[in-house]
Design a protein around this motif. Structure first.
Motif, mmCIF file in Angstrom:
data_model
loop_
_atom_site.group_PDB
_atom_site.id
_atom_site.type_symbol
_atom_site.label_atom_id
_atom_site.label_comp_id
_atom_site.label_asym_id
_atom_site.label_seq_id
_atom_site.Cartn_x
_atom_site.Cartn_y
_atom_site.Cartn_z
ATOM 1 N N VAL A 121 0.846 -1.199 0.000
ATOM 2 C CA VAL A 121 0.000 0.000 0.000
ATOM 3 C C VAL A 121 0.884 1.253 0.000
ATOM 4 C CG1 VAL A 121 -1.645 1.335 1.390
ATOM 5 C CG2 VAL A 121 -1.980 -1.118 1.059
ATOM 6 N N ILE A 122 1.928 1.260 0.829
ATOM 7 C CA ILE A 122 2.854 2.398 0.877
ATOM 8 C C ILE A 122 3.555 2.552 -0.465
ATOM 9 C CG2 ILE A 122 4.992 3.245 1.931
ATOM 10 C CD1 ILE A 122 4.037 1.871 4.544
ATOM 11 N N LEU A 123 3.984 1.455 -1.046
ATOM 12 C CA LEU A 123 4.671 1.490 -2.342
ATOM 13 C C LEU A 123 3.748 2.018 -3.433
ATOM 14 C CD1 LEU A 123 7.438 0.774 -3.515
ATOM 15 C CD2 LEU A 123 6.530 -1.475 -4.048
ATOM 16 N N LEU A 124 2.507 1.589 -3.428
ATOM 17 C CA LEU A 124 1.544 2.073 -4.416
ATOM 18 C C LEU A 124 1.309 3.578 -4.257
ATOM 19 C CD1 LEU A 124 -0.481 1.417 -6.688
ATOM 20 C CD2 LEU A 124 -2.174 1.011 -4.899
ATOM 21 N N ALA A 125 1.140 4.025 -3.028
ATOM 22 C CA ALA A 125 0.947 5.459 -2.777
ATOM 23 C C ALA A 125 2.165 6.257 -3.219
ATOM 24 C CB ALA A 125 0.658 5.699 -1.301
ATOM 25 N N ALA A 126 3.355 5.752 -2.935
ATOM 26 C CA ALA A 126 4.578 6.450 -3.328
ATOM 27 C C ALA A 126 4.744 6.464 -4.845
ATOM 28 C CB ALA A 126 5.792 5.787 -2.679
ATOM 29 N N ALA A 127 4.304 5.416 -5.503
ATOM 30 C CA ALA A 127 4.425 5.351 -6.962
ATOM 31 C C ALA A 127 3.461 6.308 -7.649
ATOM 32 C CB ALA A 127 4.191 3.923 -7.439
ATOM 33 N N VAL A 128 2.337 6.599 -7.015
ATOM 34 C CA VAL A 128 1.337 7.483 -7.609
ATOM 35 C C VAL A 128 1.753 8.956 -7.491
ATOM 36 C CG1 VAL A 128 -1.041 8.304 -7.307
ATOM 37 C CG2 VAL A 128 -0.558 5.862 -7.349
ATOM 38 N N ILE A 129 2.506 9.298 -6.486
ATOM 39 C CA ILE A 129 2.856 10.704 -6.223
ATOM 40 C C ILE A 129 3.535 11.383 -7.416
ATOM 41 C CG2 ILE A 129 4.313 12.196 -4.786
ATOM 42 C CD1 ILE A 129 3.445 10.439 -2.403
ATOM 43 N N PRO A 130 4.538 10.792 -8.066
ATOM 44 C CA PRO A 130 5.126 11.480 -9.225
ATOM 45 C C PRO A 130 4.113 11.768 -10.341
ATOM 46 C CG PRO A 130 6.600 9.765 -8.489
ATOM 47 C CD PRO A 130 5.319 9.605 -7.718
ATOM 48 N N PHE A 131 3.174 10.870 -10.557
ATOM 49 C CA PHE A 131 2.146 11.102 -11.571
ATOM 50 C C PHE A 131 1.219 12.249 -11.159
ATOM 51 C CE2 PHE A 131 3.386 6.669 -12.254
ATOM 52 C CZ PHE A 131 3.742 6.739 -13.596
ATOM 53 N N LEU A 132 0.926 12.338 -9.855
ATOM 54 C CA LEU A 132 0.102 13.440 -9.371
ATOM 55 C C LEU A 132 0.819 14.777 -9.529
ATOM 56 C CD1 LEU A 132 -1.516 11.900 -6.161
ATOM 57 C CD2 LEU A 132 -2.558 12.281 -8.390
ATOM 58 N N PHE A 133 2.126 14.808 -9.256
ATOM 59 C CA PHE A 133 2.903 16.036 -9.466
ATOM 60 C C PHE A 133 2.797 16.475 -10.914
ATOM 61 C CE2 PHE A 133 6.248 16.758 -5.985
ATOM 62 C CZ PHE A 133 5.380 16.385 -4.990
ATOM 63 N N ARG A 134 2.901 15.523 -11.821
ATOM 64 C CA ARG A 134 2.814 15.834 -13.253
ATOM 65 C C ARG A 134 1.453 16.429 -13.585
ATOM 66 N NH1 ARG A 134 0.692 13.335 -17.599
ATOM 67 N NH2 ARG A 134 1.684 13.707 -19.599
ATOM 68 N N LEU A 135 0.393 15.828 -13.057
ATOM 69 C CA LEU A 135 -0.955 16.353 -13.312
ATOM 70 C C LEU A 135 -1.141 17.748 -12.739
ATOM 71 C CD1 LEU A 135 -3.168 13.186 -12.689
ATOM 72 C CD2 LEU A 135 -2.637 14.275 -14.875
ATOM 73 N N ILE A 136 -0.583 17.990 -11.571
ATOM 74 C CA ILE A 136 -0.700 19.313 -10.955
ATOM 75 C C ILE A 136 0.012 20.364 -11.802
ATOM 76 C CG2 ILE A 136 0.052 20.689 -8.956
ATOM 77 C CD1 ILE A 136 -0.521 18.136 -7.250
ATOM 78 N N ILE A 137 1.224 20.050 -12.260
ATOM 79 C CA ILE A 137 1.959 20.995 -13.113
ATOM 80 C C ILE A 137 1.177 21.271 -14.383
ATOM 81 C CG2 ILE A 137 4.033 21.254 -14.526
ATOM 82 C CD1 ILE A 137 4.535 21.839 -11.593
ATOM 83 N N LEU A 138 0.630 20.237 -15.001
ATOM 84 C CA LEU A 138 -0.149 20.428 -16.224
ATOM 85 C C LEU A 138 -1.395 21.286 -15.955
ATOM 86 C CD1 LEU A 138 0.107 16.909 -17.881
ATOM 87 C CD2 LEU A 138 1.225 19.025 -18.607
ATOM 88 N N ALA A 139 -2.051 21.059 -14.831
ATOM 89 C CA ALA A 139 -3.244 21.838 -14.491
ATOM 90 C C ALA A 139 -2.887 23.310 -14.257
ATOM 91 C CB ALA A 139 -3.927 21.256 -13.266
ATOM 92 N N PHE A 140 -1.781 23.553 -13.574
ATOM 93 C CA PHE A 140 -1.367 24.941 -13.327
ATOM 94 C C PHE A 140 -0.951 25.631 -14.616
ATOM 95 C CE2 PHE A 140 -0.484 24.030 -8.671
ATOM 96 C CZ PHE A 140 -1.538 24.830 -8.234
ATOM 97 N N SER A 141 -0.284 24.899 -15.498
ATOM 98 C CA SER A 141 0.163 25.514 -16.750
ATOM 99 C C SER A 141 -1.030 25.856 -17.655
ATOM 100 C CB SER A 141 1.142 24.599 -17.486
ATOM 101 O OG SER A 141 0.480 23.461 -17.971
ATOM 102 N N GLU A 142 -2.088 25.046 -17.622
ATOM 103 C CA GLU A 142 -3.284 25.349 -18.402
ATOM 104 C C GLU A 142 -4.050 26.526 -17.821
ATOM 105 O OE1 GLU A 142 -5.520 21.749 -18.613
ATOM 106 O OE2 GLU A 142 -4.032 20.737 -19.862
ATOM 107 N N ALA A 143 -4.021 26.650 -16.484
ATOM 108 C CA ALA A 143 -4.733 27.742 -15.831
ATOM 109 C C ALA A 143 -4.008 29.080 -16.005
ATOM 110 C CB ALA A 143 -4.910 27.441 -14.351
ATOM 111 N N ALA A 144 -2.686 29.020 -16.176
ATOM 112 C CA ALA A 144 -1.907 30.268 -16.283
ATOM 113 C C ALA A 144 -1.969 30.903 -17.636
ATOM 114 C CB ALA A 144 -0.450 29.991 -15.936
#
Length: 144
Positions: A121-144
């Motif tokens: 469970v910890i490994l899965l959560a840690a593996a998802v975090i880099p993908f979430l960072f990518r989505l956040i950057i993409l969302a901020f870049s579209e909003a800007a």
């Protein structure tokens, strides 16, 4: 009567040293981030387009951030495997820092499987975090 595994005198010193160093490193990282927070945010805003185009950079930055979490999950999984294989908790030849009651058989295997499940469970959560960072950057870049 239950079997008791006696404490290893060096294990307590080692555990205190590891926890102390980890706490110092974590506090130091938070302190440095607190000092440079405004510069970091300004850098992110200035480079938002670059980061949105080069999401591999964002992914690698996030992967570095979660590397200690991944390492901890792997260590926990290996501990669970030793428990299941030895059918004993704590595992054979495993140093403990205080006198510990030994569990054997199905109770030990259950504890080992729980450790393995928690590590996954910890490994899965840690593996998802880099993908979430990518989505956040993409969302901020579209909003800007």
């Amino acid at each position: 009567m239950d079997e008791i595994q006696r404490a290893d005198p060096g294990a307590k010193r080692k555990a205190i040293w590891i926890v102390g160093m980890t706490a110092l490193l974590g506090a130091g990282a938070l302190w440095v981030f607190e000092i440079y927070q405004h510069e970091f945010v300004a850098w992110l805003v200035d480079n938002l387009d670059y980061l949105a185009q080069n999401t591999l950079v964002v992914f690698l930055m996030a992967a570095v951030c979660v590397a200690p979490l991944i390492a901890s999950a792997i260590i926990l999984f290996l501990l669970g495997r030793r428990i299941v294989k030895g059918q004993r908790f704590p595992p054979p030849d495993y140093p403990v820092y205080r006198d510990t009651r030994v569990l054997k058989g199905s109770r030990a295997i259950r504890r080992g499987r729980i450790a393995q499940l928690l590590s996954l469970v910890i490994l899965l959560a840690a593996a998802v975090i880099p993908f979430l960072f990518r989505l956040i950057i993409l969302a901020f870049s579209e909003a800007a």
